[in-house]
Enzyme design. Structure first.
Site, PDB file in Angstrom:
ATOM      1  N   ALA A   1       0.900  -1.215   0.032  1.00 22.84           N
ATOM      2  CA  ALA A   1      -0.026   0.033   0.006  1.00 22.84           C
ATOM      3  C   ALA A   1       0.852   1.036   0.248  1.00 22.84           C
ATOM      4  CB  ALA A   1      -0.653  -0.169   1.107  1.00 22.84           C
ATOM      5  N   MET A   2       0.274   2.385  -0.099  1.00 19.50           N
ATOM      6  CA  MET A   2       1.235   3.791  -0.134  1.00 19.50           C
ATOM      7  C   MET A   2       1.912   3.670   1.141  1.00 19.50           C
ATOM      8  SD  MET A   2      -0.050   5.682  -2.843  1.00 19.50           S
ATOM      9  CE  MET A   2       0.248   7.212  -2.162  1.00 19.50           C
TER      10      MET A   2
ATOM     11  N   ALA B   1       4.864   2.631   2.259  1.00 20.21           N
ATOM     12  CA  ALA B   1       5.397   1.460   2.818  1.00 20.21           C
ATOM     13  C   ALA B   1       7.040   1.406   2.653  1.00 20.21           C
ATOM     14  CB  ALA B   1       4.846  -0.134   2.201  1.00 20.21           C
TER      15      ALA B   1
ATOM     16  N   SER C   1      10.047   2.974  -2.395  1.00 17.94           N
ATOM     17  CA  SER C   1      10.941   3.870  -3.310  1.00 17.94           C
ATOM     18  C   SER C   1      12.307   3.862  -2.163  1.00 17.94           C
ATOM     19  CB  SER C   1      10.520   5.031  -3.469  1.00 17.94           C
ATOM     20  OG  SER C   1       9.430   5.312  -4.205  1.00 17.94           O
TER      21      SER C   1
ATOM     22  N   GLU D   1       7.250   2.561  -9.131  1.00 14.77           N
ATOM     23  CA  GLU D   1       5.810   2.927  -9.530  1.00 14.77           C
ATOM     24  C   GLU D   1       5.460   1.838 -10.912  1.00 14.77           C
ATOM     25  OE1 GLU D   1       4.093   4.936  -7.951  1.00 14.77           O
ATOM     26  OE2 GLU D   1       5.569   6.093  -6.798  1.00 14.77           O
TER      27      GLU D   1
ATOM     28  N   CYS E   1      -1.999   0.661   9.036  1.00 16.34           N
ATOM     29  CA  CYS E   1      -3.247   1.523   9.112  1.00 16.34           C
ATOM     30  C   CYS E   1      -3.088   2.392  10.454  1.00 16.34           C
ATOM     31  CB  CYS E   1      -4.317   0.669   9.143  1.00 16.34           C
ATOM     32  SG  CYS E   1      -5.932   1.538   9.165  1.00 16.34           S
TER      33      CYS E   1
ATOM     34  N   CYS F   1      -6.145  -0.597   6.200  1.00 15.80           N
ATOM     35  CA  CYS F   1      -6.342  -1.847   6.565  1.00 15.80           C
ATOM     36  C   CYS F   1      -7.863  -2.258   5.803  1.00 15.80           C
ATOM     37  CB  CYS F   1      -6.493  -2.322   8.017  1.00 15.80           C
ATOM     38  SG  CYS F   1      -7.985  -2.070   8.731  1.00 15.80           S
TER      39      CYS F   1
END
Length: 188
Positions: A10-11, A13, A16, A84, A141, A178
């Site tokens: 998910a975003m 994490a 990058s 990405e 979350c 979550c």
């Protein structure tokens, strides 16, 4: 043996950050890497892979017409790293899979598995199908459970459940949640 790797999460994490660390590890050992990021993702600047920790690095960009074939890449590359990766086309993922196995070059892709509606990105779906090695990177979350979904937010902070699949944004536009929190308002 070279493989196609897909490291998804998910975003927020650390995808990058992990990619930049992998690049550093190869280069520290005297090997050349080639980094790519999506051309339309300009959150850190055009052609820049940036982490929320502040690390940044220039990278080549890919769009829907980019070719990932040996004749389009330098010959002395030890590893291909793609940020990405959800924005890859299924055809590009097939090219990367072939490159890993026929070109004998490891290809490591980092990206989201699903969008803000809980639907797969076409590139991610193909990576989940073809990647030789899958790794879920973990984040949490706000409720402290494992976040595996992405929630898009409007300017007023309310959840967005409809719209174009791709809308570039960071923490102001998206939140990793979550599944329980994803479904909490009954709209997904």
């Amino acid at each position: 043996m070279s493989k196609l790797y897909f490291r998804y999460a998910a975003m927020n994490a650390g995808k990058s950050t992990a990619l930049l660390q992998a690049a550093h590890n190869y280069e520290e050992r005297g090997m050349r890497v080639l980094l790519f990021t999506a051309a339309h993702d300009d959150r850190s600047g055009s052609g820049v892979i940036g982490s929320r920790l502040g690390l940044q690095r220039q990278a080549a960009t890919f769009g829907k017409d980019t070719e990932f074939t040996p004749e389009h890449l330098p010959a002395d590359i030890a590893c291909l790293l793609i940020d990405e990766a959800q924005f890859l086309t299924p055809r590009q993922v097939r090219q990367l899979h072939r490159l890993a196995h026929r070109g004998r070059m490891p290809v490591i892709c980092y990206g989201l598995r699903s969008d803000f509606r809980g639907e797969a990105f076409p590139g991610s779906a193909q990576l989940l199908t073809l990647a030789d090695d899958l790794e879920e990177m973990k984040t949490i979350c706000a409720c402290a459970r494992k976040a595996s979904m992405n929630m898009r937010l409007a300017a007023d902070g309310r959840r967005v459940t409809e719209g174009e699949q791709v809308e570039i944004g960071g923490n102001d536009r998206y939140r990793a949640v979550c599944p329980s929190c994803f479904y909490s308002d009954g709209t997904a």
